[in-house]
Motif scaffolding. Structure first.
Motif, short mmCIF file in Angstrom:
data_model
loop_
_atom_site.label_atom_id
_atom_site.label_comp_id
_atom_site.label_asym_id
_atom_site.label_seq_id
_atom_site.Cartn_x
_atom_site.Cartn_y
_atom_site.Cartn_z
N CYS A 127 0.80 -1.23 0.00
CA CYS A 127 0.00 0.00 0.00
C CYS A 127 0.84 1.28 0.00
O CYS A 127 0.29 2.36 -0.17
N GLY A 128 2.14 1.17 0.20
CA GLY A 128 3.00 2.35 0.18
C GLY A 128 3.01 3.16 1.46
O GLY A 128 3.50 4.29 1.48
N LYS A 129 2.47 2.60 2.53
CA LYS A 129 2.42 3.32 3.80
C LYS A 129 3.83 3.48 4.37
O LYS A 129 4.61 2.55 4.36
N GLY A 130 4.15 4.69 4.84
CA GLY A 130 5.46 4.96 5.40
C GLY A 130 5.33 5.86 6.61
O GLY A 130 4.29 5.91 7.26
N ALA A 131 6.39 6.60 6.91
CA ALA A 131 6.39 7.49 8.06
C ALA A 131 5.60 8.76 7.75
O ALA A 131 5.56 9.22 6.62
N HIS A 132 4.96 9.31 8.80
CA HIS A 132 4.23 10.57 8.69
C HIS A 132 4.90 11.59 9.58
O HIS A 132 5.39 11.26 10.66
N PHE A 133 4.92 12.84 9.14
CA PHE A 133 5.58 13.89 9.90
C PHE A 133 4.56 14.94 10.31
O PHE A 133 3.58 15.19 9.60
N GLY A 134 4.81 15.56 11.45
CA GLY A 134 3.93 16.60 11.95
C GLY A 134 4.61 17.40 13.03
O GLY A 134 5.83 17.37 13.16
N ILE A 135 3.81 18.12 13.80
CA ILE A 135 4.34 18.96 14.87
C ILE A 135 3.72 18.53 16.19
O ILE A 135 2.50 18.42 16.31
N LYS A 136 4.61 18.26 17.18
CA LYS A 136 4.18 17.90 18.53
C LYS A 136 4.00 19.21 19.30
O LYS A 136 4.88 20.07 19.27
N VAL A 137 2.86 19.36 19.98
CA VAL A 137 2.58 20.58 20.73
C VAL A 137 2.41 20.21 22.20
O VAL A 137 1.56 19.41 22.55
N SER A 138 3.23 20.79 23.06
CA SER A 138 3.18 20.49 24.49
C SER A 138 2.06 21.28 25.16
O SER A 138 1.38 22.10 24.54
N MET A 157 7.71 12.46 14.38
CA MET A 157 7.57 11.49 13.30
C MET A 157 6.78 10.30 13.83
O MET A 157 7.11 9.74 14.87
N TRP A 158 5.72 9.93 13.10
CA TRP A 158 4.95 8.74 13.42
C TRP A 158 5.39 7.65 12.47
O TRP A 158 5.25 7.79 11.25
N LYS A 159 5.90 6.54 13.00
CA LYS A 159 6.37 5.44 12.18
C LYS A 159 5.26 4.41 12.03
O LYS A 159 4.57 4.07 12.99
N SER A 160 5.07 3.91 10.81
CA SER A 160 4.08 2.88 10.58
C SER A 160 4.65 1.52 10.99
O SER A 160 5.86 1.32 11.01
N ASN A 161 3.77 0.58 11.27
CA ASN A 161 4.16 -0.74 11.76
C ASN A 161 4.47 -1.62 10.56
O ASN A 161 3.61 -2.32 10.03
N VAL A 162 5.74 -1.58 10.09
CA VAL A 162 6.16 -2.28 8.89
C VAL A 162 7.11 -3.41 9.29
O VAL A 162 8.05 -3.21 10.04
N LYS A 163 6.82 -4.63 8.81
CA LYS A 163 7.62 -5.80 9.13
C LYS A 163 8.28 -6.35 7.87
O LYS A 163 7.75 -6.21 6.78
N SER A 164 9.42 -7.00 8.03
CA SER A 164 10.08 -7.69 6.93
C SER A 164 9.62 -9.14 6.95
O SER A 164 9.89 -9.87 7.90
N VAL A 165 8.89 -9.56 5.90
CA VAL A 165 8.33 -10.91 5.85
C VAL A 165 8.66 -11.56 4.51
O VAL A 165 8.91 -10.88 3.52
N LYS A 166 8.65 -12.90 4.49
CA LYS A 166 8.80 -13.64 3.25
C LYS A 166 7.42 -13.82 2.63
O LYS A 166 6.49 -14.31 3.27
N VAL A 167 7.30 -13.42 1.36
CA VAL A 167 6.03 -13.42 0.66
C VAL A 167 6.16 -14.27 -0.59
O VAL A 167 7.21 -14.28 -1.24
#
Length: 61
Positions: free
Chosen positions: A7-18, A27-37
């Motif tokens: 699906c092409g999902k990757g990391a997303h960037f934004g601004i954290k506000v305290s 940076m929000w990282k997507s849950n991507v695994k290395s698998v044998k397909v």
């Protein structure tokens, strides 16, 4: 950072506000695994996100 081969999902960037409204980059990282397909009858190693794995879009080798 790896991207999902399906699906092409990757990391997303934004601004954290305290609470005091100080802003910093985040940076929000997507849950991507290395698998044998299975690809064309053979096994290939790919990066696939867990939502694609759970939905059955890929067949594991």
């Amino acid at each position: 950072m790896a991207k999902c081969a399906v699906c092409g999902k990757g990391a997303h960037f934004g601004i954290k506000v305290s609470h005091s409204h100080r802003r910093s980059n985040k940076m929000w990282k997507s849950n991507v695994k290395s698998v044998k397909v299975k690809v064309n009858g053979g096994a290939k190693k790919m990066y696939v996100c867990t939502s694609c794995l759970r939905s059955g879009l890929v067949e594991r080798a």
